[in-house]
Design an enzyme around this catalytic site. Structure first.
Site, PDB file in Angstrom:
ATOM      1  N   GLY A  36      -2.713  -0.024  62.181  1.00 44.04           N
ATOM      2  CA  GLY A  36      -2.188   0.954  61.242  1.00 44.04           C
ATOM      3  C   GLY A  36      -3.034   1.020  59.982  1.00 44.04           C
ATOM      4  N   HIS A  37      -3.310  -0.161  59.393  1.00 46.66           N
ATOM      5  CA  HIS A  37      -4.181  -0.203  58.215  1.00 46.66           C
ATOM      6  C   HIS A  37      -5.572   0.346  58.539  1.00 46.66           C
ATOM      7  CE1 HIS A  37      -1.487  -3.780  57.307  1.00 46.66           C
ATOM      8  NE2 HIS A  37      -1.313  -3.025  56.233  1.00 46.66           N
ATOM      9  N   GLY A 147       0.401   4.592  54.962  1.00 49.67           N
ATOM     10  CA  GLY A 147       1.006   4.803  56.272  1.00 49.67           C
ATOM     11  C   GLY A 147       2.438   5.276  56.157  1.00 49.67           C
ATOM     12  N   GLN A 148       2.817   6.187  57.036  1.00 47.57           N
ATOM     13  CA  GLN A 148       4.140   6.801  56.966  1.00 47.57           C
ATOM     14  C   GLN A 148       5.267   5.847  57.358  1.00 47.57           C
ATOM     15  OE1 GLN A 148       4.254  10.668  58.701  1.00 47.57           O
ATOM     16  NE2 GLN A 148       6.217  11.198  57.778  1.00 47.57           N
ATOM     17  N   LYS A 149       4.933   4.697  57.922  1.00 49.37           N
ATOM     18  CA  LYS A 149       5.985   3.713  58.206  1.00 49.37           C
ATOM     19  C   LYS A 149       6.730   3.368  56.919  1.00 49.37           C
ATOM     20  CE  LYS A 149       4.943  -0.602  59.037  1.00 49.37           C
ATOM     21  NZ  LYS A 149       5.665  -1.365  57.967  1.00 49.37           N
ATOM     22  N   ASP A 150       5.966   3.270  55.810  1.00 45.53           N
ATOM     23  CA  ASP A 150       6.565   2.999  54.499  1.00 45.53           C
ATOM     24  C   ASP A 150       6.904   4.330  53.824  1.00 45.53           C
ATOM     25  OD1 ASP A 150       6.222   0.010  54.335  1.00 45.53           O
ATOM     26  OD2 ASP A 150       4.156   0.605  54.691  1.00 45.53           O
ATOM     27  N   ILE A 176       1.356   4.122  63.340  1.00 42.53           N
ATOM     28  CA  ILE A 176       0.647   3.625  64.522  1.00 42.53           C
ATOM     29  C   ILE A 176       1.561   2.612  65.218  1.00 42.53           C
ATOM     30  CG2 ILE A 176      -1.428   2.499  65.398  1.00 42.53           C
ATOM     31  CD1 ILE A 176      -1.957   5.193  64.077  1.00 42.53           C
ATOM     32  N   MET A 184       3.638  -0.793  64.109  1.00 36.41           N
ATOM     33  CA  MET A 184       2.773  -1.895  63.701  1.00 36.41           C
ATOM     34  C   MET A 184       3.110  -2.317  62.274  1.00 36.41           C
ATOM     35  SD  MET A 184      -0.965  -1.194  65.330  1.00 36.41           S
ATOM     36  CE  MET A 184      -1.178  -1.172  67.114  1.00 36.41           C
ATOM     37  N   ARG A 187       4.187  -7.964  59.409  1.00 39.64           N
ATOM     38  CA  ARG A 187       5.253  -8.941  59.639  1.00 39.64           C
ATOM     39  C   ARG A 187       5.504  -9.218  61.122  1.00 39.64           C
ATOM     40  NH1 ARG A 187       6.944  -6.653  54.682  1.00 39.64           N
ATOM     41  NH2 ARG A 187       7.641  -8.236  53.189  1.00 39.64           N
TER      42      ARG A 187
END
Length: 281
Positions: A36-37, A147-150, A176, A184, A187
């Site tokens: 992801g990063h 990233g859109q996860k956050d 991702i 992803m 953690r």
């Protein structure tokens, strides 16, 4: 790929690049890098003349000392992964470089930092705003990649950028996922083998919820998601909310907004995992 540890040094290098008319892309991270990063670094390298990646575990955004101490730190492995994408500068400062003195600034974000993660981690987003604003001042990027996860973090950073009148374009990049659907996260490495096997239930349930939306009310769907995930003995839902993707106001009826996102946090053992999914319905 050059490693820089001092604020004065990276500012000098950025100033030189800018004087040459080069665009600066920036990827702020806390290390423990995953694909992801790396996708953010890839996007920045492709769309800017110079890319800076920072690796800094920011103490002010942790309201749980145990969470800070257990956060994975894998610098050598991170540098090896980044070398494939060839960012120009890797900024790895000590805490004393970023916070030569205590940062006492308090940011006001209205509802954005009062719900979901903000409600469950008081002070977290203020710490995020402190460090990101400092990094923006140091790196002076044209474009910054997140990233859109956050998802909630991006909303807060966009508001902070607007409030401080910073000329930084915030670029939101897709989540991702692992092959089994798990978002992803740095953690994920903290999970035991059994926890990891069962964690994919989070995204699996969110994807099913997206398909169920036309059949259930918002409250029914929320209840179904929580019950479905909590059936798994390894998982415990901290919250699941369906909100307006701009204001983060909770949606009570599907007709309230055309732009809806479901955000979830699940406790997996001692590890908190977040994810989200967009509802088109």
């Amino acid at each position: 790929m050059e490693i820089v540890k001092l604020v004065a040094e990276i500012k000098s290098k950025i100033s030189k690049f800018k004087s040459e008319g080069k665009t600066i892309g920036f990827v702020p991270t806390m290390g423990a890098l995953h694909q992801g990063h790396l996708s953010l670094a890839d996007a920045s390298v492709k769309n800017n003349d110079i890319t800076v990646v920072s690796i800094f575990v920011n103490p002010t955004q942790f309201n749980n000392p145990e969470d800070l101490s257990s956060y994975p730190r894998t610098i050598e492995n991170d540098l090896e992964k980044l070398s494939v994408y060839k960012p120009d500068l890797i900024f790895i400062p000590d805490v004393s470089e970023i916070y030569p003195e205590q940062d006492t600034r308090i940011f006001e974000f209205g509802l954005l930092d009062k719900v979901m993660e903000g409600k469950n981690r008081p002070g977290h987003f203020n710490g995020v705003a402190q460090v990101v604003s400092k990094l923006f001042d140091i790196v002076s990027p044209n474009n910054a990649y997140f990233g859109q996860k956050d998802f909630q973090q991006i909303a807060v950073i966009k508001q902070m950028t607007k409030d401080l009148k910073l000329s930084v374009n915030i670029v939101s990049c897709p989540i991702i996922r692992e092959k089994d659907g798990l978002a992803m996260s740095s953690r994920n490495v903290l999970l035991t083998e059994e926890q990891r096997k069962n964690a994919c239930k989070i995204s699996e349930t969110l994807f099913k919820a997206r398909n169920l939306a036309p059949e259930l009310s918002v409250s029914q769907l929320k209840e179904w998601v929580v019950d479905e995930i909590n059936k798994n003995i390894y998982l415990s839902v901290e919250y699941f909310e369906i909100v307006n993707d701009t204001t983060l106001e909770v949606i009570k009826d599907w007709n309230e907004s055309n732009n809806k996102i479901g955000c979830i946090t699940v406790q997996v053992g001692k590890t908190r995992l977040i994810d989200n999914v967009t509802f088109k319905y």
